[in-house]
Design a protein around this motif. Structure first.
Motif, PDB file in Angstrom:
ATOM      1  N   ALA A 330       0.822  -1.219   0.000  1.00  0.00           N
ATOM      2  CA  ALA A 330       0.000   0.000   0.000  1.00  0.00           C
ATOM      3  C   ALA A 330       0.856   1.270   0.000  1.00  0.00           C
ATOM      4  O   ALA A 330       0.389   2.344  -0.377  1.00  0.00           O
ATOM      5  N   LYS A 331       2.123   1.140   0.423  1.00  0.00           N
ATOM      6  CA  LYS A 331       3.030   2.308   0.439  1.00  0.00           C
ATOM      7  C   LYS A 331       3.534   2.658  -0.964  1.00  0.00           C
ATOM      8  O   LYS A 331       4.068   3.744  -1.181  1.00  0.00           O
ATOM      9  N   LEU A 332       3.380   1.722  -1.904  1.00  0.00           N
ATOM     10  CA  LEU A 332       3.908   1.931  -3.250  1.00  0.00           C
ATOM     11  C   LEU A 332       2.963   2.789  -4.080  1.00  0.00           C
ATOM     12  O   LEU A 332       1.755   2.602  -4.036  1.00  0.00           O
ATOM     13  N   GLU A 333       3.547   3.700  -4.823  1.00  0.00           N
ATOM     14  CA  GLU A 333       2.771   4.518  -5.742  1.00  0.00           C
ATOM     15  C   GLU A 333       3.172   4.185  -7.174  1.00  0.00           C
ATOM     16  O   GLU A 333       4.128   3.441  -7.419  1.00  0.00           O
ATOM     17  N   GLU A 334       2.456   4.766  -8.111  1.00  0.00           N
ATOM     18  CA  GLU A 334       2.686   4.447  -9.518  1.00  0.00           C
ATOM     19  C   GLU A 334       4.112   4.796  -9.963  1.00  0.00           C
ATOM     20  O   GLU A 334       4.698   4.105 -10.784  1.00  0.00           O
ATOM     21  N   LEU A 335       4.690   5.850  -9.393  1.00  0.00           N
ATOM     22  CA  LEU A 335       6.023   6.304  -9.801  1.00  0.00           C
ATOM     23  C   LEU A 335       7.114   5.889  -8.820  1.00  0.00           C
ATOM     24  O   LEU A 335       8.238   6.377  -8.890  1.00  0.00           O
ATOM     25  N   THR A 336       6.785   4.972  -7.906  1.00  0.00           N
ATOM     26  CA  THR A 336       7.796   4.478  -6.962  1.00  0.00           C
ATOM     27  C   THR A 336       8.753   3.520  -7.681  1.00  0.00           C
ATOM     28  O   THR A 336       8.310   2.604  -8.374  1.00  0.00           O
ATOM     29  N   ILE A 337      10.052   3.749  -7.512  1.00  0.00           N
ATOM     30  CA  ILE A 337      11.051   2.809  -8.047  1.00  0.00           C
ATOM     31  C   ILE A 337      11.141   1.628  -7.092  1.00  0.00           C
ATOM     32  O   ILE A 337      11.397   1.794  -5.900  1.00  0.00           O
ATOM     33  N   VAL A 338      10.913   0.423  -7.613  1.00  0.00           N
ATOM     34  CA  VAL A 338      10.966  -0.790  -6.795  1.00  0.00           C
ATOM     35  C   VAL A 338      11.970  -1.769  -7.402  1.00  0.00           C
ATOM     36  O   VAL A 338      11.818  -2.197  -8.547  1.00  0.00           O
ATOM     37  N   ALA A 339      13.013  -2.089  -6.636  1.00  0.00           N
ATOM     38  CA  ALA A 339      13.956  -3.129  -7.068  1.00  0.00           C
ATOM     39  C   ALA A 339      13.345  -4.483  -6.728  1.00  0.00           C
ATOM     40  O   ALA A 339      12.862  -4.691  -5.614  1.00  0.00           O
ATOM     41  N   PHE A 340      13.375  -5.401  -7.697  1.00  0.00           N
ATOM     42  CA  PHE A 340      12.649  -6.670  -7.556  1.00  0.00           C
ATOM     43  C   PHE A 340      13.551  -7.822  -7.970  1.00  0.00           C
ATOM     44  O   PHE A 340      14.315  -7.719  -8.937  1.00  0.00           O
ATOM     45  N   ASP A 341      13.440  -8.941  -7.222  1.00  0.00           N
ATOM     46  CA  ASP A 341      14.243 -10.124  -7.555  1.00  0.00           C
ATOM     47  C   ASP A 341      13.458 -11.381  -7.165  1.00  0.00           C
ATOM     48  O   ASP A 341      12.599 -11.327  -6.275  1.00  0.00           O
ATOM     49  N   THR A 342      13.753 -12.471  -7.853  1.00  0.00           N
ATOM     50  CA  THR A 342      13.069 -13.735  -7.544  1.00  0.00           C
ATOM     51  C   THR A 342      14.057 -14.776  -7.037  1.00  0.00           C
ATOM     52  O   THR A 342      15.253 -14.700  -7.312  1.00  0.00           O
ATOM     53  N   GLU A 343      13.536 -15.755  -6.317  1.00  0.00           N
ATOM     54  CA  GLU A 343      14.301 -16.951  -5.942  1.00  0.00           C
ATOM     55  C   GLU A 343      13.573 -18.155  -6.522  1.00  0.00           C
ATOM     56  O   GLU A 343      12.348 -18.226  -6.478  1.00  0.00           O
ATOM     57  N   THR A 344      14.351 -19.066  -7.100  1.00  0.00           N
ATOM     58  CA  THR A 344      13.780 -20.204  -7.829  1.00  0.00           C
ATOM     59  C   THR A 344      14.474 -21.503  -7.432  1.00  0.00           C
ATOM     60  O   THR A 344      15.516 -21.489  -6.770  1.00  0.00           O
ATOM     61  N   THR A 345      13.907 -22.603  -7.890  1.00  0.00           N
ATOM     62  CA  THR A 345      14.526 -23.909  -7.606  1.00  0.00           C
ATOM     63  C   THR A 345      15.656 -24.225  -8.576  1.00  0.00           C
ATOM     64  O   THR A 345      16.357 -25.216  -8.413  1.00  0.00           O
ATOM     65  N   GLY A 346      15.819 -23.408  -9.617  1.00  0.00           N
ATOM     66  CA  GLY A 346      16.881 -23.643 -10.601  1.00  0.00           C
ATOM     67  C   GLY A 346      16.845 -22.581 -11.685  1.00  0.00           C
ATOM     68  O   GLY A 346      16.123 -21.577 -11.571  1.00  0.00           O
ATOM     69  N   LEU A 347      17.598 -22.812 -12.761  1.00  0.00           N
ATOM     70  CA  LEU A 347      17.747 -21.807 -13.811  1.00  0.00           C
ATOM     71  C   LEU A 347      16.855 -22.053 -15.021  1.00  0.00           C
ATOM     72  O   LEU A 347      16.797 -21.221 -15.927  1.00  0.00           O
ATOM     73  N   ASP A 348      16.165 -23.191 -15.050  1.00  0.00           N
ATOM     74  CA  ASP A 348      15.356 -23.568 -16.211  1.00  0.00           C
ATOM     75  C   ASP A 348      13.897 -23.165 -15.979  1.00  0.00           C
ATOM     76  O   ASP A 348      13.166 -23.834 -15.234  1.00  0.00           O
ATOM     77  N   TYR A 349      13.466 -22.087 -16.625  1.00  0.00           N
ATOM     78  CA  TYR A 349      12.108 -21.603 -16.380  1.00  0.00           C
ATOM     79  C   TYR A 349      11.043 -22.551 -16.912  1.00  0.00           C
ATOM     80  O   TYR A 349       9.874 -22.473 -16.526  1.00  0.00           O
ATOM     81  N   GLU A 350      11.422 -23.469 -17.809  1.00  0.00           N
ATOM     82  CA  GLU A 350      10.455 -24.441 -18.329  1.00  0.00           C
ATOM     83  C   GLU A 350      10.100 -25.472 -17.257  1.00  0.00           C
ATOM     84  O   GLU A 350       8.957 -25.928 -17.171  1.00  0.00           O
ATOM     85  N   LEU A 411       8.240 -15.237 -13.761  1.00  0.00           N
ATOM     86  CA  LEU A 411       7.100 -14.440 -13.312  1.00  0.00           C
ATOM     87  C   LEU A 411       5.928 -14.503 -14.290  1.00  0.00           C
ATOM     88  O   LEU A 411       4.766 -14.660 -13.883  1.00  0.00           O
ATOM     89  N   ASN A 412       6.220 -14.356 -15.585  1.00  0.00           N
ATOM     90  CA  ASN A 412       5.153 -14.401 -16.595  1.00  0.00           C
ATOM     91  C   ASN A 412       4.402 -15.730 -16.546  1.00  0.00           C
ATOM     92  O   ASN A 412       3.175 -15.781 -16.654  1.00  0.00           O
ATOM     93  N   LYS A 413       5.179 -16.794 -16.376  1.00  0.00           N
ATOM     94  CA  LYS A 413       4.573 -18.123 -16.317  1.00  0.00           C
ATOM     95  C   LYS A 413       3.753 -18.283 -15.027  1.00  0.00           C
ATOM     96  O   LYS A 413       2.649 -18.850 -15.034  1.00  0.00           O
ATOM     97  N   PHE A 414       4.270 -17.715 -13.946  1.00  0.00           N
ATOM     98  CA  PHE A 414       3.625 -17.863 -12.638  1.00  0.00           C
ATOM     99  C   PHE A 414       2.307 -17.081 -12.557  1.00  0.00           C
ATOM    100  O   PHE A 414       1.281 -17.612 -12.123  1.00  0.00           O
ATOM    101  N   VAL A 415       2.326 -15.818 -13.006  1.00  0.00           N
ATOM    102  CA  VAL A 415       1.115 -14.999 -12.869  1.00  0.00           C
ATOM    103  C   VAL A 415       0.178 -15.150 -14.068  1.00  0.00           C
ATOM    104  O   VAL A 415      -0.970 -14.709 -14.023  1.00  0.00           O
ATOM    105  N   GLY A 416       0.671 -15.764 -15.160  1.00  0.00           N
ATOM    106  CA  GLY A 416      -0.197 -16.017 -16.308  1.00  0.00           C
ATOM    107  C   GLY A 416      -0.432 -14.820 -17.195  1.00  0.00           C
ATOM    108  O   GLY A 416      -1.413 -14.770 -17.945  1.00  0.00           O
ATOM    109  N   GLU A 417       0.444 -13.823 -17.112  1.00  0.00           N
ATOM    110  CA  GLU A 417       0.337 -12.677 -18.014  1.00  0.00           C
ATOM    111  C   GLU A 417       1.708 -12.052 -18.201  1.00  0.00           C
ATOM    112  O   GLU A 417       2.651 -12.350 -17.452  1.00  0.00           O
ATOM    113  N   GLU A 418       1.822 -11.205 -19.228  1.00  0.00           N
ATOM    114  CA  GLU A 418       3.117 -10.569 -19.517  1.00  0.00           C
ATOM    115  C   GLU A 418       3.284  -9.337 -18.639  1.00  0.00           C
ATOM    116  O   GLU A 418       2.487  -8.406 -18.697  1.00  0.00           O
TER     117      GLU A 418
END
Length: 905
Positions: A330-350, A411-418
């Motif tokens: 809720a603290k984020l606004e449309e023009l807020t810069i947000v650094a984002f990163d993911t953690e995964t079980t490996g490097l193969d997104y398939e 992320l695209n695969k997880f949320v189902g959109e681009e």
């Protein structure tokens, strides 16, 4: 003869020298020294380059100035300089005084006001002034007979003519020019919506800001509305940018006499401590330092303990419940810069999965949100549905990642959109220095003095991130987001201070959209005919077996052909062939050595053939078949590396589809395996002679320009110039080699080897070429000279590649000269192909065309399209590529349509 005053824009000079010199300069204890090295270089050339009677170091005062009273937002957005710069500033300021020079500053004023006041007093006395700065704010002081601006890094003086040439206005108009234009870096508003071209045009017509507003009724269209709406801001801006020349009432120039002898002796101990070895060598060579002083200084330096200048302490917060997550988002606004990163079980997104994500939007705290950890006793986590919703909400802000294309696959695969992103700190790091190490941990250690938690220390061998305990996972993951946030802000500032803020636009307009383009291509993949590859594999295996037996027979026994050591013994001891060169581990049997022995024994041609076939088998056929079998739809997905080369060309990996050999029949046959599915066609569109066309564009050579404008055979035209009409057709191939070779810095030795001629003949051809194309030679020389003067070259879209001539050996300097020329053309070609790819992808999506972009192989693009519209779309995409950028000569691209890749040539 008039006396001369040199006045230094001190902090501006320090910032400039800091970013002009290599960022890796540090003492052995890790203290950065780039700024100090630039400063000592400047002082050492002071008498030679700035032969003056007086020298004044103008400095900014701490706290607000009178301009903050005019506008409290003045310079409010300025970010703190990077720590490695602020660490050196106090040392450099201290050196000024210790060396015997004097600073000039006054509370409530900026250094520029000090300079303006010095200029007024100097002109009153009839003195000439040289202002050492690269700050355009000082251009208002230029007076050809009295005042010039000197860029100490580029060693260039700016007078009235240079000012007008660069900005289209005179120094007397510069205050009004800045009043209209404004300055986003300093929060000077200007007239909103009027840029450089508009400001220049208005001042050329009306002369002054007052006169513009006096004739406001004559100004038509949008500019009139903009000027009226921003009148108050324009005049406030004028107050902000006008330099004060009344900061003090008197100035005794004799206090600033430039008569300091041997200034470095006063800071000798510090020169040793900060390892200013170039200056120390000069002092020692001139016997200006006693042995006792040397010994004392070295001892002191060795006793110094380096301070820890790591990134600031920050809080890592684990979020495991929906309410806390919602409250933070809720603290984020449309023009807020947000650094984002993911953690995964490996490097193969398939096949691998997301485990959690981290994000950071200030310098105090970073968050980790787990939802896929799985181990005995794992605590509460966010549900996958809540994680999906949270990610979508976070991505409504301005998302920045480090190599975020990797994250987007998951992320695209997880949320189902681009999802789309705002920027990528790895791309910015690459734009700053395309040859630097770009991994997050190396950038953190180098630029923030912060050693990151290692993956190997977090994830046990044989396990995945899903097995990491939540608290430990949070420390590791949140740190990634925090460091990305820190680096992103640092890189924006670096680009601005390097006078390369245009590369921020390059990132926004080209590189980030290109990242999304590559993402789509990687997800699409290219179809492979598995049956064809299986048959081909069997043929090649049989071929390898036959060659193996033939080599054994010729060698007189069996051995490991792939073992360099065993092969060396067979060739040079058993068969007694002449030894070419030896390595530490034995005889060299590389391709060059074997080729030189081709006529010595019949085993050599067999070995060369074996190596070619075995490489095709092990590097391409077998791995491609494995990947195709693992894919449900028999499609192979390569990964394109956007930041993998210094010139900007793409590379690809896992598998590398850009280096599939084509010169031999077997190599070319591999391309038959890449196919169009039923009802589809493959389209290949290849830029024709793009680098030679760029040479014609940049150099303006009349022969080249004429040839391309009239669609002549460029290699034949070159052959006519070099060898005459009668021999031209026969020697077209030589001309082609020369045309392309010289773009890549080919010298006479390489040309002689390539053409099989003597070095003397090769030298004569090169000399004749440059005699015949003097414009080309002049242009090549201008690239090299420019790269030495500025330290970098720029491509068509002004991407940069840096060259450290200052610290290079003669061999590296020669290599830099070749690479500077090559980089202009390869880099510009890569600019054009990126522009084309971005526009074609946008066209495909906007018009919902039955087409997919599959591959980029240097100057060629490959598409999969619906068979019924293959001709139409081929011509459409060809047209986009040919019209993508207006050069002085036409861009041309060839179009081929086929059922497999091998048919596209």
């Amino acid at each position: 003869m008039s006396k001369v005053v040199t006045v230094i824009d001190t902090f501006g000079f320090f910032f400039r020298s800091f970013y002009a010199l290599p960022q890796h300069l540090k003492t052995k204890d890790g203290f950065p020294t780039g700024l100090l090295t630039g400063f000592t270089n400047f002082i050492s050339t002071l008498q030679k380059d700035h032969d003056s009677d007086y020298i004044i170091f103008a400095v900014d005062s701490k706290g607000d100035t009178f301009r903050n009273e005019i506008d409290e937002n003045y310079k409010a957005n300025r970010q703190a300089p990077p720590p490695e710069l602020t660490m050196q500033l106090p040392v450099a300021i201290e050196w000024i005084n210790k060396m015997g020079y004097k600073t000039l500053g006054l509370t409530g004023f900026e250094a520029d006001d000090m300079i303006a006041t010095v200029v007024k007093f100097a002109k009153d006395k009839g003195y000439k002034v040289r202002v050492v700065s690269h700050d355009k704010d000082l251009y208002q002081l230029i007076d050809d007979d009295n005042v010039t601006i000197v860029d100490a890094i580029k060693r260039k003086s700016v007078n009235e003519e240079a000012c007008y040439e660069k900005y289209g206005v005179t120094p007397k108009q510069f205050i009004d020019y800045q009043s209209i234009l404004g300055d986003s870096a300093d929060n000077v508003p200007g007239v909103k919506g009027i840029g450089k071209v508009g400001a220049e045009k208005l001042l050329k017509e009306y002369g002054t800001l007052d006169n513009i507003y006096a004739h406001i009724d004559e100004i038509k269209g949008a500019n009139q509305k903009k000027l009226i709406a921003s009148k108050d801001q324009a005049y406030m801006s004028k107050q902000l940018v006008t330099l004060r020349d009344d900061a003090f009432d008197t100035l005794d120039f004799e206090e600033y006499k430039m008569d300091v002898e041997n200034p470095f002796l006063n800071i000798y101990d510090e020169l040793v401590q900060y390892e200013q070895n170039a200056i120390l060598r000069t002092l020692h060579a001139k016997n200006m330092v006693s042995d006792e002083q040397k010994e004392k200084a070295v001892q002191k330096a060795n006793e110094e303990i380096a301070e820890d200048h790591s990134a600031e302490e920050f809080k890592t917060t684990l979020i495991t419940d929906k309410k806390t997550l919602d409250d933070v988002i809720a603290k984020l606004e449309e023009l807020t810069i947000v650094a984002f990163d993911t953690e995964t079980t490996g490097l193969d997104y398939e096949n691998d999965k997301l485990v959690g994500f981290s994000f950071c939007f200030n310098e105090d705290e970073a968050y980790y949100v787990p939802f896929g950890h799985f181990y005995l006793g794992v605590g509460e986590q966010i549900s996958e549905d809540d994680a999906k919703d949270a990610i979508k909400k976070i991505f409504n802000s301005l998302i920045v990642g480090h190599n975020i294309k990797f994250d987007l696959h998951f992320l695209n695969k997880f949320v189902g959109e681009e999802l789309s992103v705002y920027s990528d700190s790895m791309i910015l790091a690459w734009l700053i220095n395309p040859e630097a190490a770009l991994s997050l941990d190396k950038l953190s250690e180098k630029l923030l003095n912060h050693k990151m938690i290692a993956f190997k220390d977090t994830v046990k061998k044989g396990e995945t991130f899903a097995s990491v305990e939540l608290e430990q996972a949070c420390k590791y993951a949140a740190e990634d987001a925090y460091i990305t946030f820190k680096l992103y802000n640092l890189f924006l500032q670096k680009l601005e201070l390097q006078n390369a803020d245009h590369l921020i636009d390059e990132a926004d307009d080209i590189e980030i959209p290109f990242l999304q383009t590559l993402l789509k291509m990687e997800e699409t993949g290219i179809a492979v005919d598995t049956a064809f590859l299986e048959k081909f594999l069997t043929e090649v295996q049989a071929n390898i077996q036959t060659l193996t037996q033939e080599i054994y027979t010729l060698a007189g026994g069996e051995f490991n052909i792939n073992s360099t050591k065993q092969l060396g013994v067979v060739l040079f001891e058993t068969l007694g062939l002449p030894v070419g060169k030896k390595t530490k581990t034995g005889y060299s049997t590389d391709e060059k050595v074997l080729s030189s022995l081709k006529d010595s024994h019949e085993i050599i041609p067999k070995l060369l053939e074996y190596r070619e076939v075995y490489k095709l088998y092990s590097t391409y056929i077998e791995p491609l078949l494995k990947l195709a079998r693992e894919s449900e739809d028999s499609r192979i997905h390569t990964s394109f590396v956007q930041t993998g080369t210094a010139t900007g060309r793409l590379s690809s990996k896992n598998p590398n589809l850009q280096n599939i050999p084509t010169r031999t029949p077997l190599g070319a046959k591999i391309r038959q395996a890449f196919v169009a599915p039923k009802g589809k066609k493959l389209i290949g569109i290849d830029y024709s002679q793009i680098e030679l066309r760029l040479l014609a564009h940049f150099s303006g050579d009349p022969v080249l320009v004429d040839a391309f404008n009239h669609n002549k055979d460029i290699h034949l035209q070159t052959a006519i110039v070099l060898f005459g009409e009668e021999e031209a057709a026969q020697k077209r191939g030589i001309a082609k080699t020369v045309n392309f070779g010289l773009l890549y810095g080919m010298g006479q030795k390489k040309l002689s080897d390539t053409l099989g001629i003597t070095t003397k003949e090769a030298k004569a051809i090169i000399e004749k070429y440059f005699e015949s194309f003097p414009t080309v030679k002049t242009y090549f020389r201008s690239i090299v000279d420019g790269s030495k003067e500025k330290g970098y070259i720029e491509t068509l879209l002004r991407r940069r590649r840096y060259f450290d001539y200052e610290n290079a050996t003669p061999m590296f300097k020669a290599a830099y000269e070749r690479e500077s020329v090559n980089s202009v053309f390869q880099g510009s070609a890569s600019d054009l192909i990126k522009l084309s790819m971005n526009k074609i992808i946008k066209t495909i999506e906007k018009e919902n065309l039955g087409a997919k972009m599959l591959l980029q192989i240097h100057d060629e693009l490959i598409f999969e399209v619906d068979e019924a519209v293959s001709d139409e779309l081929g011509k459409k995409f060809q047209s986009i590529m040919e019209d993508i950028y207006k050069l002085n000569i036409p861009l041309k691209a060839s179009l081929n349509i086929g059922d497999n890749w091998s048919q596209l040539k």
